[in-house]
Design a protein around this motif. Structure first.
Motif, PDB file in Angstrom:
ATOM      1  N   ASP A 258      71.741  19.464  32.079  1.00  0.00           N
ATOM      2  CA  ASP A 258      72.223  19.708  33.439  1.00  0.00           C
ATOM      3  C   ASP A 258      72.400  21.204  33.691  1.00  0.00           C
ATOM      4  O   ASP A 258      72.081  21.695  34.780  1.00  0.00           O
ATOM      5  CB  ASP A 258      73.544  18.980  33.678  1.00  0.00           C
ATOM      6  N   ALA A 259      72.903  21.925  32.698  1.00  0.00           N
ATOM      7  CA  ALA A 259      73.096  23.362  32.875  1.00  0.00           C
ATOM      8  C   ALA A 259      71.756  24.057  33.122  1.00  0.00           C
ATOM      9  O   ALA A 259      71.646  24.942  33.978  1.00  0.00           O
ATOM     10  CB  ALA A 259      73.786  23.954  31.648  1.00  0.00           C
ATOM     11  N   ILE A 260      70.735  23.656  32.376  1.00  0.00           N
ATOM     12  CA  ILE A 260      69.411  24.260  32.560  1.00  0.00           C
ATOM     13  C   ILE A 260      68.835  23.874  33.922  1.00  0.00           C
ATOM     14  O   ILE A 260      68.284  24.709  34.641  1.00  0.00           O
ATOM     15  CB  ILE A 260      68.467  23.831  31.432  1.00  0.00           C
TER      16      ILE A 260
ATOM     17  N   LYS B 123      64.514  22.771  55.336  1.00  0.00           N
ATOM     18  CA  LYS B 123      65.464  22.098  54.460  1.00  0.00           C
ATOM     19  C   LYS B 123      64.907  22.164  53.041  1.00  0.00           C
ATOM     20  O   LYS B 123      63.704  22.317  52.847  1.00  0.00           O
ATOM     21  CB  LYS B 123      65.645  20.630  54.849  1.00  0.00           C
ATOM     22  N   GLY B 124      65.786  22.005  52.061  1.00  0.00           N
ATOM     23  CA  GLY B 124      65.288  21.959  50.692  1.00  0.00           C
ATOM     24  C   GLY B 124      66.385  22.124  49.669  1.00  0.00           C
ATOM     25  O   GLY B 124      67.556  22.367  49.998  1.00  0.00           O
ATOM     26  N   LEU B 125      66.003  21.964  48.411  1.00  0.00           N
ATOM     27  CA  LEU B 125      66.935  22.133  47.299  1.00  0.00           C
ATOM     28  C   LEU B 125      67.126  23.611  46.992  1.00  0.00           C
ATOM     29  O   LEU B 125      66.166  24.383  46.966  1.00  0.00           O
ATOM     30  CB  LEU B 125      66.405  21.422  46.048  1.00  0.00           C
ATOM     31  N   SER B 126      68.365  23.977  46.721  1.00  0.00           N
ATOM     32  CA  SER B 126      68.712  25.348  46.371  1.00  0.00           C
ATOM     33  C   SER B 126      69.896  25.331  45.415  1.00  0.00           C
ATOM     34  O   SER B 126      70.657  24.357  45.365  1.00  0.00           O
ATOM     35  CB  SER B 126      69.087  26.168  47.604  1.00  0.00           C
ATOM     36  N   VAL B 127      70.054  26.412  44.681  1.00  0.00           N
ATOM     37  CA  VAL B 127      71.242  26.583  43.849  1.00  0.00           C
ATOM     38  C   VAL B 127      72.355  27.173  44.701  1.00  0.00           C
ATOM     39  O   VAL B 127      72.135  28.112  45.484  1.00  0.00           O
ATOM     40  CB  VAL B 127      70.941  27.503  42.651  1.00  0.00           C
ATOM     41  N   VAL B 128      73.551  26.613  44.570  1.00  0.00           N
ATOM     42  CA  VAL B 128      74.716  27.098  45.307  1.00  0.00           C
ATOM     43  C   VAL B 128      75.855  27.387  44.335  1.00  0.00           C
ATOM     44  O   VAL B 128      75.899  26.849  43.226  1.00  0.00           O
ATOM     45  CB  VAL B 128      75.187  26.070  46.361  1.00  0.00           C
TER      46      VAL B 128
ATOM     47  N   THR C 182      73.921  17.710  41.299  1.00  0.00           N
ATOM     48  CA  THR C 182      74.336  18.085  39.946  1.00  0.00           C
ATOM     49  C   THR C 182      75.066  19.425  39.954  1.00  0.00           C
ATOM     50  O   THR C 182      74.643  20.373  40.618  1.00  0.00           O
ATOM     51  CB  THR C 182      73.103  18.178  39.029  1.00  0.00           C
ATOM     52  N   GLN C 183      76.162  19.508  39.169  1.00  0.00           N
ATOM     53  CA  GLN C 183      76.965  20.731  39.084  1.00  0.00           C
ATOM     54  C   GLN C 183      77.198  21.107  37.625  1.00  0.00           C
ATOM     55  O   GLN C 183      77.347  20.241  36.769  1.00  0.00           O
ATOM     56  CB  GLN C 183      78.313  20.518  39.775  1.00  0.00           C
ATOM     57  N   SER C 184      77.218  22.422  37.361  1.00  0.00           N
ATOM     58  CA  SER C 184      77.451  22.924  36.009  1.00  0.00           C
ATOM     59  C   SER C 184      77.838  24.390  36.071  1.00  0.00           C
ATOM     60  O   SER C 184      77.181  25.181  36.768  1.00  0.00           O
ATOM     61  CB  SER C 184      76.184  22.760  35.156  1.00  0.00           C
ATOM     62  N   ASN C 185      78.910  24.742  35.376  1.00  0.00           N
ATOM     63  CA  ASN C 185      79.311  26.144  35.219  1.00  0.00           C
ATOM     64  C   ASN C 185      79.477  26.880  36.543  1.00  0.00           C
ATOM     65  O   ASN C 185      79.053  28.031  36.694  1.00  0.00           O
ATOM     66  CB  ASN C 185      78.302  26.887  34.333  1.00  0.00           C
ATOM     67  N   GLY C 186      80.096  26.206  37.505  1.00  0.00           N
ATOM     68  CA  GLY C 186      80.403  26.866  38.762  1.00  0.00           C
ATOM     69  C   GLY C 186      79.244  26.964  39.731  1.00  0.00           C
ATOM     70  O   GLY C 186      79.345  27.632  40.767  1.00  0.00           O
ATOM     71  N   ARG C 187      78.150  26.281  39.424  1.00  0.00           N
ATOM     72  CA  ARG C 187      77.010  26.245  40.330  1.00  0.00           C
ATOM     73  C   ARG C 187      76.550  24.801  40.501  1.00  0.00           C
ATOM     74  O   ARG C 187      76.962  23.910  39.760  1.00  0.00           O
ATOM     75  CB  ARG C 187      75.858  27.115  39.814  1.00  0.00           C
ATOM     76  N   GLY C 188      75.687  24.584  41.476  1.00  0.00           N
ATOM     77  CA  GLY C 188      75.197  23.236  41.701  1.00  0.00           C
ATOM     78  C   GLY C 188      73.845  23.255  42.381  1.00  0.00           C
ATOM     79  O   GLY C 188      73.390  24.285  42.889  1.00  0.00           O
ATOM     80  N   ILE C 189      73.194  22.108  42.357  1.00  0.00           N
ATOM     81  CA  ILE C 189      71.962  21.916  43.130  1.00  0.00           C
ATOM     82  C   ILE C 189      72.349  21.221  44.425  1.00  0.00           C
ATOM     83  O   ILE C 189      73.001  20.171  44.408  1.00  0.00           O
ATOM     84  CB  ILE C 189      70.941  21.065  42.363  1.00  0.00           C
ATOM     85  N   ALA C 190      71.941  21.801  45.535  1.00  0.00           N
ATOM     86  CA  ALA C 190      72.271  21.235  46.845  1.00  0.00           C
ATOM     87  C   ALA C 190      71.010  21.097  47.682  1.00  0.00           C
ATOM     88  O   ALA C 190      70.091  21.919  47.581  1.00  0.00           O
ATOM     89  CB  ALA C 190      73.273  22.116  47.571  1.00  0.00           C
ATOM     90  N   TYR C 191      70.981  20.051  48.488  1.00  0.00           N
ATOM     91  CA  TYR C 191      69.951  19.907  49.509  1.00  0.00           C
ATOM     92  C   TYR C 191      70.555  20.430  50.803  1.00  0.00           C
ATOM     93  O   TYR C 191      71.574  19.903  51.274  1.00  0.00           O
ATOM     94  CB  TYR C 191      69.530  18.450  49.652  1.00  0.00           C
ATOM     95  N   LEU C 192      69.948  21.470  51.377  1.00  0.00           N
ATOM     96  CA  LEU C 192      70.568  22.170  52.488  1.00  0.00           C
ATOM     97  C   LEU C 192      69.672  22.237  53.716  1.00  0.00           C
ATOM     98  O   LEU C 192      68.442  22.309  53.604  1.00  0.00           O
ATOM     99  CB  LEU C 192      70.889  23.616  52.080  1.00  0.00           C
ATOM    100  N   ARG C 193      70.307  22.201  54.870  1.00  0.00           N
ATOM    101  CA  ARG C 193      69.692  22.653  56.115  1.00  0.00           C
ATOM    102  C   ARG C 193      69.909  24.153  56.170  1.00  0.00           C
ATOM    103  O   ARG C 193      71.039  24.626  56.319  1.00  0.00           O
ATOM    104  CB  ARG C 193      70.359  21.983  57.315  1.00  0.00           C
ATOM    105  N   PHE C 194      68.833  24.909  56.047  1.00  0.00           N
ATOM    106  CA  PHE C 194      68.983  26.345  55.895  1.00  0.00           C
ATOM    107  C   PHE C 194      69.597  27.011  57.121  1.00  0.00           C
ATOM    108  O   PHE C 194      70.273  28.037  57.001  1.00  0.00           O
ATOM    109  CB  PHE C 194      67.625  26.980  55.564  1.00  0.00           C
ATOM    110  N   ASP C 195      69.404  26.441  58.293  1.00  0.00           N
ATOM    111  CA  ASP C 195      69.964  27.065  59.494  1.00  0.00           C
ATOM    112  C   ASP C 195      71.479  26.921  59.571  1.00  0.00           C
ATOM    113  O   ASP C 195      72.131  27.619  60.347  1.00  0.00           O
ATOM    114  CB  ASP C 195      69.310  26.488  60.752  1.00  0.00           C
TER     115      ASP C 195
END
Length: 245
Positions: free
Chosen positions: A130-132, A186-191, A215-228
């Motif tokens: 998950d961290a990777i 829209k799309g997946l990004s690290v947050v 998924t979240q790990s070490n203070g970051r996560g994968i998010a699906y976002l509306r970029f606007d």
């Protein structure tokens, strides 16, 4: 580690069958593992998997949770083609340490290590996958990758999971149009994530829906976002989410 099902495809039409279905060019099997997806005709995700040449057959490594439905879909497309789809009896070993002789690199990213298929029990070397995945924004079956996913929004181009020169496959027209005629909104990004929230929690920005946190790990996560709408501090349940552009 997620359980995997290792299928074996055999028969004289195996290569042409796969080439007309999946998002990647199976010519890459001569050089190692191929990462690919099967899409709906509307271009949405059905399954992602790895392919490996094994003599005159092809091994297909897919998440166990979707394997039964996936086999049914392949069988539907098979029609009269000379293709047999069976369980291989093999299991997945993977890791990031010294690889065994039969291992091949994971094509998605060098940090994802190696994969091997043997008759030993399924295993890995204790890597924090998950961290990777979070560090490199690599989606996982049934977590970030769902029936609502489009593969370009899910970073398949960066993960070497789609080939735009191979010709037709199921869902190719929609995927090509997204690549060449539209800008992804829209799309997946690290947050950055301050706190934690269950997988799939809605992200809001100024009270408006802005995406989902996975998924979240070490203070970051994968998010699906509306970029606007991914501006400033956003909320996901009790967690504060910040998009690093």
């Amino acid at each position: 580690m997620p359980n995997r099902r290792i299928l074996r495809l055999s028969g004289s039409d195996t290569d042409s069958f796969l080439q007309g279905l999946v998002t990647n060019d199976i010519a890459g099997l001569e050089n190692g593992l191929v990462y690919a997806a099967l899409l709906t005709p509307q271009g949405k995700y059905l399954a992602d998997f790895f392919l490996k040449r094994d003599g005159d057959t092809v091994l297909l490594d897919v998440a166990d949770t979707i394997a039964d439905d996936f086999v049914k879909r392949l069988t539907m497309y098979k029609l009269r083609a000379d293709v047999s789809i069976k369980d291989s009896g093999l299991n997945l070993q993977r890791g990031t340490g010294a690889p065994p002789a039969e291992a091949l690199p994971d094509p998605r990213h060098p940090d994802m290590g190696w994969r091997a298929y043997t008759d030993q029990a399924e295993s890995d070397d204790g890597t924090d996958w998950d961290a990777i995945r979070v560090r490199h924004c690599i989606p996982e079956t049934a977590i970030e990758l769902t029936a609502d996913s489009y593969i370009l929004e899910s970073r398949f181009e960066d993960l070497k999971g789609v080939d735009f020169k191979k010709g037709c496959y199921v869902g190719q027209e929609v995927t090509a149009r997204m690549k060449h005629k539209t800008e992804l909104r829209k799309g997946l990004s690290v947050v950055r994530v301050d706190g934690s929230a269950p997988v799939g929690t809605e992200i809001t920005s100024g009270g408006k829906p802005a995406g989902k946190l996975f998924t979240q790990s070490n203070g970051r996560g994968i998010a699906y976002l509306r970029f606007d709408r991914a501006n400033g501090e956003m909320q996901a349940a009790d967690a504060t989410v910040t998009f690093d552009r």
